[in-house]
Design a protein around this motif. Structure first.
Motif, short mmCIF file in Angstrom:
data_model
loop_
_atom_site.label_atom_id
_atom_site.label_comp_id
_atom_site.label_asym_id
_atom_site.label_seq_id
_atom_site.Cartn_x
_atom_site.Cartn_y
_atom_site.Cartn_z
N ILE A 221 0.98 -1.31 -0.01
CA ILE A 221 -0.06 0.08 0.09
C ILE A 221 0.98 1.04 0.08
O ILE A 221 0.43 2.27 -0.69
CB ILE A 221 -0.86 0.11 1.28
N ALA A 222 2.08 1.02 0.74
CA ALA A 222 3.05 2.26 0.81
C ALA A 222 3.74 2.65 -0.60
O ALA A 222 4.60 3.46 -0.56
CB ALA A 222 3.94 2.04 2.13
N GLY A 223 3.83 1.60 -1.73
CA GLY A 223 4.23 1.72 -2.86
C GLY A 223 5.59 1.00 -2.86
O GLY A 223 6.35 1.20 -3.92
N ILE A 224 5.91 0.30 -2.10
CA ILE A 224 6.93 -0.55 -2.18
C ILE A 224 6.78 -1.77 -2.93
O ILE A 224 5.74 -2.54 -3.01
CB ILE A 224 7.36 -1.00 -0.70
N ARG A 225 7.86 -2.31 -3.84
CA ARG A 225 7.67 -3.28 -4.70
C ARG A 225 7.95 -4.47 -4.06
O ARG A 225 9.14 -5.01 -3.93
CB ARG A 225 8.64 -3.08 -5.80
N VAL A 226 7.00 -5.19 -3.52
CA VAL A 226 7.07 -6.20 -2.55
C VAL A 226 7.82 -7.60 -3.20
O VAL A 226 8.71 -8.08 -2.84
CB VAL A 226 5.75 -6.76 -1.91
N ARG A 227 7.36 -7.67 -4.43
CA ARG A 227 7.86 -8.90 -5.04
C ARG A 227 9.58 -9.04 -5.20
O ARG A 227 10.01 -9.88 -5.36
CB ARG A 227 7.08 -9.11 -6.33
N LEU A 228 10.04 -7.47 -5.63
CA LEU A 228 11.30 -7.49 -5.83
C LEU A 228 12.12 -7.56 -4.66
O LEU A 228 13.12 -8.33 -4.80
CB LEU A 228 11.61 -5.91 -6.34
N TYR A 229 11.56 -7.19 -3.46
CA TYR A 229 12.40 -7.41 -2.30
C TYR A 229 12.31 -8.87 -1.87
O TYR A 229 13.34 -9.33 -1.26
CB TYR A 229 11.83 -6.55 -1.15
N VAL A 230 11.37 -9.45 -2.17
CA VAL A 230 11.26 -11.04 -1.63
C VAL A 230 12.41 -11.71 -2.70
O VAL A 230 13.09 -12.71 -2.09
CB VAL A 230 9.73 -11.59 -1.91
N ILE A 231 12.09 -11.41 -3.83
CA ILE A 231 13.01 -12.13 -4.78
C ILE A 231 14.64 -11.85 -4.46
O ILE A 231 15.50 -12.72 -4.50
CB ILE A 231 13.05 -11.51 -6.37
N GLY A 232 14.97 -10.52 -3.98
CA GLY A 232 16.14 -10.28 -3.61
C GLY A 232 16.74 -10.88 -2.28
O GLY A 232 17.91 -11.15 -2.34
N ALA A 233 15.80 -11.26 -1.57
CA ALA A 233 16.08 -11.92 -0.31
C ALA A 233 16.58 -13.37 -0.86
O ALA A 233 17.37 -13.75 -0.21
CB ALA A 233 14.81 -12.18 0.59
N TYR A 234 15.76 -13.86 -1.57
CA TYR A 234 16.18 -15.28 -1.84
C TYR A 234 17.78 -15.30 -2.95
O TYR A 234 18.60 -16.03 -2.69
CB TYR A 234 15.26 -16.21 -2.84
N VAL A 235 17.80 -14.22 -3.51
CA VAL A 235 19.14 -14.15 -4.31
C VAL A 235 20.32 -13.91 -3.30
O VAL A 235 21.42 -14.69 -3.60
CB VAL A 235 19.16 -12.90 -5.34
N ALA A 236 20.11 -13.14 -2.36
CA ALA A 236 20.87 -12.63 -1.35
C ALA A 236 21.39 -14.06 -0.57
O ALA A 236 22.51 -14.39 -0.26
CB ALA A 236 20.65 -11.68 -0.41
N ALA A 237 20.26 -14.78 -0.42
CA ALA A 237 20.58 -16.07 0.24
C ALA A 237 21.43 -16.79 -0.49
O ALA A 237 22.46 -17.72 0.26
CB ALA A 237 19.24 -16.91 0.70
N SER A 238 21.10 -17.18 -1.78
CA SER A 238 21.84 -18.18 -2.53
C SER A 238 23.39 -17.43 -2.69
O SER A 238 24.21 -18.38 -2.64
CB SER A 238 21.46 -18.14 -3.91
N VAL A 239 23.51 -16.16 -2.80
CA VAL A 239 24.94 -15.52 -2.91
C VAL A 239 25.52 -16.10 -1.48
O VAL A 239 26.73 -16.18 -1.60
CB VAL A 239 24.67 -14.17 -3.16
#
Length: 303
Positions: A221-239
Motif C-alpha cells: 500500500i505504501a508503494g514498495i515493490r514487494v515482489r522485488l524485495y522477496v526475490i532479492g532475499a532469495y538471491v542474497a541467500a543463494s549468494v
C-alpha cells in the motif's frame, strides 16, 4: 472540567509511555537473549569441557562457525520475508564443486572460479525467488524441490571431476591464515555482518526490506515493490551460500560429494535463536552471528 481533561490526557500519555517502554524491552530482549546464552555456554564449557576452549579447538571453531554465520545471515534475510530456503545446503555443495572444477586447483584460475560460483548462486536465487514471489508457491516446497534438482546437477557435474581434485592453495592459505592472531575467515564474516546491519538499519533499501518483512500488505500500500524485495532475499541467500561454499572448499580442500549437507538446519536454528520469527519480521544480524557461533560451540562441546 479543563483540569480533569488534562489529568485524563496525562494518564493516557503515561500508559502509552509504559506500553512503549515495555514493548522496547521485550523487543530488545528477543535479540539479547542469545548473547546471554552464549556467555553461559562459555562458562559451562570452561567448567565441564575445557578442551572445547583450547587454542587447538578455536583454530577450527572460528572458521567453521564463520561459515555457519554466513549461511545463517543469508537464511535470515529469507526468514525475514516469512520464507525459508532449504536449498542452501545443496547450493553450497554444487558451488563448492564448481569452484574446484573451474579452477582445477590452479591459483591463477581462482578469480574466474569465484565469478562462476556467484553466477551459479545468482541463478539459483532468481529461480527460487521467481517461484516464491511471482508464482506465489510455497517456499518450503519450492526450495526443497530445487535442492533435489541442484544435488542432481552436482552429481552429474562431479562425474567429470576427479575425486581428488582440490582448491587452489592460495584459497586454503587465506582461510587458515591469521590476522591479529585470529582467522581471516572470522574477520571477514565480522565485516559482512557489520555491513549487513548498517544496510538494514541505515539505508532506504534496508528499511524498505524490513517493512516488507514486517507487513507485506502495508508495504505494498505504501508503494514498495514487494515482489522485488522477496526475490532479492532469495538471491542474497543463494549468494551467501556461494560465499560459504568458497570458505568450505578452502577448509576441506577437497569438497567431496555433498559438503553442504551439514549447513542445512543449523543456520536456520541460529536465525531463530538470534531472535527472528519463522513467520517473518525483524531480525538482528549481530544476534544471528552470535547464535551461529553458539550452535557451533555447542556442537563441538557435545562431541
Amino acid at each position: 472540567m479543563e483540569g480533569n481533561d488534562r489529568a485524563i490526557a496525562a494518564a493516557a500519555d503515561r500508559r502509552s509511555t509504559r506500553r512503549t517502554l515495555l514493548g522496547n524491552l521485550l523487543f530488545g530482549t528477543r535479540f539479547v537473549t542469545i548473547w546471554i546464552a552464549a556467555a553461559v555456554l562459555l562458562v559451562v564449557c570452561w567448567i565441564f569441557a575445557p578442551s572445547t576452549l583450547s587454542s587447538a579447538s578455536w583454530a577450527s571453531l572460528l572458521p567453521l562457525g564463520s561459515v555457519v554465520a554466513i549461511v545463517a545471515l543469508g537464511q535470515m534475510l529469507v526468514i525475514m520475508m516469512g520464507g525459508i530456503d532449504l536449498s542452501m545446503g545443496a547450493t553450497i555443495s554444487l558451488t563448492a564443486n564448481v569452484l574446484v572444477g573451474v579452477s582445477k586447483g590452479a591459483d591463477d584460475g581462482l578469480a574466474e572460479a569465484i565469478a562462476v560460483v556467484f553466477v551459479v548462486a545468482l541463478v539459483i536465487g532468481l529461480v527460487n525467488g521467481f517461484l516464491v514471489a511471482v508464482l506465489e508457491l510455497n517456499p518450503l516446497i519450492v526450495t526443497l524441490a530445487t535442492s533435489f534438482l541442484i544435488l542432481g546437477i552436482n552429481t552429474e557435474y562431479r562425474a567429470g571431476t576427479a575425486n581428488n581434485s582440490t582448491v587452489p592453495d592460495v584459497l586454503s592459505d587465506f582461510v587458515f591464515e591469521k590476522s591479529f592472531g585470529v582467522s581471516n575467515t572470522f574477520w571477514f564474516v565480522v565485516l559482512v555482518t557489520s555491513l549487513l546491519a548498517m544496510v538494514l538499519r541505515s539505508s532506504v533499501i534496508g528499511r524498505r526490506f524490513q517493512a516488507v518483512g514486517a507487513n507485506r500488505r502495508a508495504a505494498w500500500i505504501a508503494g514498495i515493490r514487494v515482489r522485488l524485495y522477496v526475490i532479492g532475499a532469495y538471491v542474497a541467500a543463494s549468494v551467501a551460500g556461494g560465499l560459504a561454499a568458497i570458505f568450505v572448499a578452502g577448509i576441506v580442500v577437497s569438497p567431496g560429494v555433498d559438503p553442504g549437507a551439514t549447513y542445512l538446519l543449523g543456520p536456520v536454528a541460529a536465525v531463530v535463536l538470534g531472535g527472528a520469527a519463522l513467520s517473518g519480521g525483524l531480525a538482528s544480524p549481530a544476534s544471528t552471528w552470535v547464535a551461529a557461533f553458539f550452535v557451533t560451540i555447542l556442537n563441538q562441546m557435545l562431541k
